[in-house]
Design an enzyme around this catalytic site. Structure first.
Site, mmCIF file in Angstrom:
data_model
loop_
_atom_site.group_PDB
_atom_site.id
_atom_site.type_symbol
_atom_site.label_atom_id
_atom_site.label_comp_id
_atom_site.label_asym_id
_atom_site.label_seq_id
_atom_site.Cartn_x
_atom_site.Cartn_y
_atom_site.Cartn_z
ATOM 1 N N MET A 222 -126.452 -6.197 -1.146
ATOM 2 C CA MET A 222 -127.332 -7.369 -1.138
ATOM 3 C C MET A 222 -128.666 -6.992 -1.797
ATOM 4 O O MET A 222 -129.688 -7.638 -1.574
ATOM 5 C CB MET A 222 -127.523 -7.875 0.290
ATOM 6 N N GLY A 223 -128.649 -5.927 -2.602
ATOM 7 C CA GLY A 223 -129.847 -5.531 -3.343
ATOM 8 C C GLY A 223 -130.852 -4.791 -2.495
ATOM 9 O O GLY A 223 -130.509 -4.247 -1.445
ATOM 10 N N HIS B 19 -127.579 3.331 -1.246
ATOM 11 C CA HIS B 19 -126.790 2.592 -2.252
ATOM 12 C C HIS B 19 -126.511 3.486 -3.464
ATOM 13 O O HIS B 19 -125.412 3.463 -4.020
ATOM 14 C CB HIS B 19 -127.562 1.367 -2.749
ATOM 15 N N GLU C 51 -121.600 4.159 5.875
ATOM 16 C CA GLU C 51 -121.264 4.262 7.314
ATOM 17 C C GLU C 51 -122.408 3.777 8.202
ATOM 18 O O GLU C 51 -122.246 3.707 9.405
ATOM 19 C CB GLU C 51 -120.918 5.707 7.675
ATOM 20 N N LYS C 52 -123.547 3.429 7.624
ATOM 21 C CA LYS C 52 -124.615 2.884 8.481
ATOM 22 C C LYS C 52 -124.100 1.615 9.156
ATOM 23 O O LYS C 52 -124.375 1.351 10.316
ATOM 24 C CB LYS C 52 -125.882 2.601 7.691
ATOM 25 N N GLN D 129 -118.829 -2.675 10.139
ATOM 26 C CA GLN D 129 -118.453 -3.417 8.923
ATOM 27 C C GLN D 129 -117.392 -2.629 8.133
ATOM 28 O O GLN D 129 -116.407 -3.202 7.652
ATOM 29 C CB GLN D 129 -119.688 -3.648 8.051
ATOM 30 N N MET E 289 -131.437 4.864 6.207
ATOM 31 C CA MET E 289 -131.928 4.016 5.110
ATOM 32 C C MET E 289 -131.303 2.641 5.196
ATOM 33 O O MET E 289 -130.105 2.500 5.439
ATOM 34 C CB MET E 289 -131.611 4.664 3.779
#
Ligand code: PAF
Length: 281
Positions: free
Chosen positions: A29-30, A36, A149-150, A154, A185
Site C-alpha cells: 500500500m506504498g 518492503h 511476517e509483520k 495476513q 517497520m
C-alpha cells in the site's frame, strides 16, 4: 522503469513477455520502507521481473480515519524503487480502475483463520485483503508473491486464500525488519511523533520478555505479564496480546510439544494502531 496505472496496459505488457519469464509480485500500500525493499530484493533474486503494486485498498479498512490518514508517498516510493533496480515494474492504479464503481469486498473463507485476532478486531478486513489480492493475482498472474511476517496472520491467510480458491501462485513469507530500537517497520510508523517512535521500542522489548517468560510459564501467566508491563506505560493502550498456534492461529490454552507458538500484539500509541509478533520458541 515502467509505471502502469491501467490494468489492461499492464496485462498487455506482461503478455508480450516470453512465457518462460518468471514474474515475482510484491503487493503493497506504498509508503515504502526497508521491510518492503527486502521483499523486492528477495523477488529480484528469484524472478526475471518483479511487479510492485502500490494501492491503498479501501475495502480492507474498517476505520475511515485510518484510511484517510494512511501515508501516501508515491513520488518518494518511485525514487526508492528507481534506485533499487530497473527490473521492477510499478502498478499504481486508481480506486476506480480496480473497483469499477463497486468498492465492496467479496467474502472469503480461510478455515477459521479469519476469526482470530485481527479478524476479530477489524471486521471485514480479511475479506478486503482477499478481494484485492484476488484481483491483483488475476491481473498480474505472478509465479510467486512476497509478504512480510509483520502481518503474520495476513501471511497465513494469503496462503489459505491461494489454496482454498486454487490460485496458482507460490506465497513466500519474509522476516520482519526492525528499526534500530526494535520497532517493527511499518508504513504507519510515519504517523508517529519522534518521541512516540522512540518509546514504541518497548513493544519489541516486552515481546522478548514474554518469549523468555513463556519458556517456564503458562500462556495465561505470560499474557498477564504483558498486560502488567503495558499498564506501567500510560501512553500505550494494549488492544490484545495473544499466544497462538502458528498454523491454526487458535489461542494456546495448554502448551503442546509438537506445536510452534507465536505471540501477537496490537497496541495503540498516539491513537495509531501498531501490530507486531514474535516466535515464542
Ligand atoms: O500488507 C499490505 O500492505 C496489504 O494488506 C496488501 C497485502 C498490500 C493488500 O492490500
Amino acid at each position: 522503469m515502467n509505471i502502469f496505472t491501467k490494468k489492461n496496459e499492464l496485462k498487455t505488457y506482461l503478455n508480450s513477455l516470453s512465457k518462460s519469464k518468471k514474474i515475482g509480485f510484491v503487493p503493497t500500500m506504498g509508503a515504502l520502507h526497508q521491510g518492503h525493499l527486502s521483499l523486492l530484493s528477495e523477488s529480484l533474486k528469484n524472478n526475471d521481473l518483479t511487479v510492485l503494486s502500490i494501492f491503498v485498498n479501501p475495502t480492507q479498512f474498517n476505520n475511515s480515519e485510518d484510511l484517510e490518514k494512511y501515508p501516501r508517498t508515491l513520488e518518494k516510493d518511485i525514487d526508492l524503487v528507481k534506485k533499487l533496480s530497473k527490473d521492477i515494474l510499478i502498478f499504481s492504479p486508481s480506486i476506480e480502475e480496480i473497483y469499477e464503481g463497486n468498492t465492496t469486498s467479496n467474502s472469503y473463507h480461510y478455515d477459521g483463520l479469519e476469526n482470530q485476532m485481527e479478524g476479530k478486531q477489524r471486521p471485514g478486513h480479511f475479506d478486503g485483503v482477499g478481494t484485492i489480492l484476488t484481483k491483483l493475482f488475476t491481473i498480474i498472474q505472478p509465479y510467486q508473491a512476497y509478504f512480510g511476517e509483520k502481518d503474520f496472520q495476513q501471511l497465513q491467510i494469503v496462503k489459505k486464500l491461494v489454496k482454498n480458491y486454487n490460485i496458482p501462485v507460490i506465497i513466500n513469507g519474509c522476516p520482519i525488519h526492525r528499526e534500530t530500537n526494535g520497532l517493527a517497520m511499518s508504513s504507519r510508523n510515519e504517523r508517529l511523533s519522534k518521541e512516540a517512535r522512540e518509546e514504541a521500542a518497548i513493544i519489541f522489548k516486552i515481546l522478548n520478555e514474554a518469549r523468555i517468560f513463556f519458556q517456564n510459564h503458562s500462556s495465561t501467566e505470560t499474557i498477564t505479564l504483558v498486560e502488567n508491563e503495558f499498564s506501567k506505560h500510560s501512553n500505550f493502550k494494549l488492544e490484545y496480546f495473544e499466544i497462538a498456534d502458528e498454523e491454526t492461529l487458535s489461542p494456546c490454552i495448554t502448551k503442546e510439544d509438537n506445536k510452534e507458538y507465536r505471540g501477537f500484539i496490537a497496541v495503540f500509541i498516539e491513537d495509531i494502531r501498531l501490530i507486531d509478533n514474535i516466535s515464542m520458541k
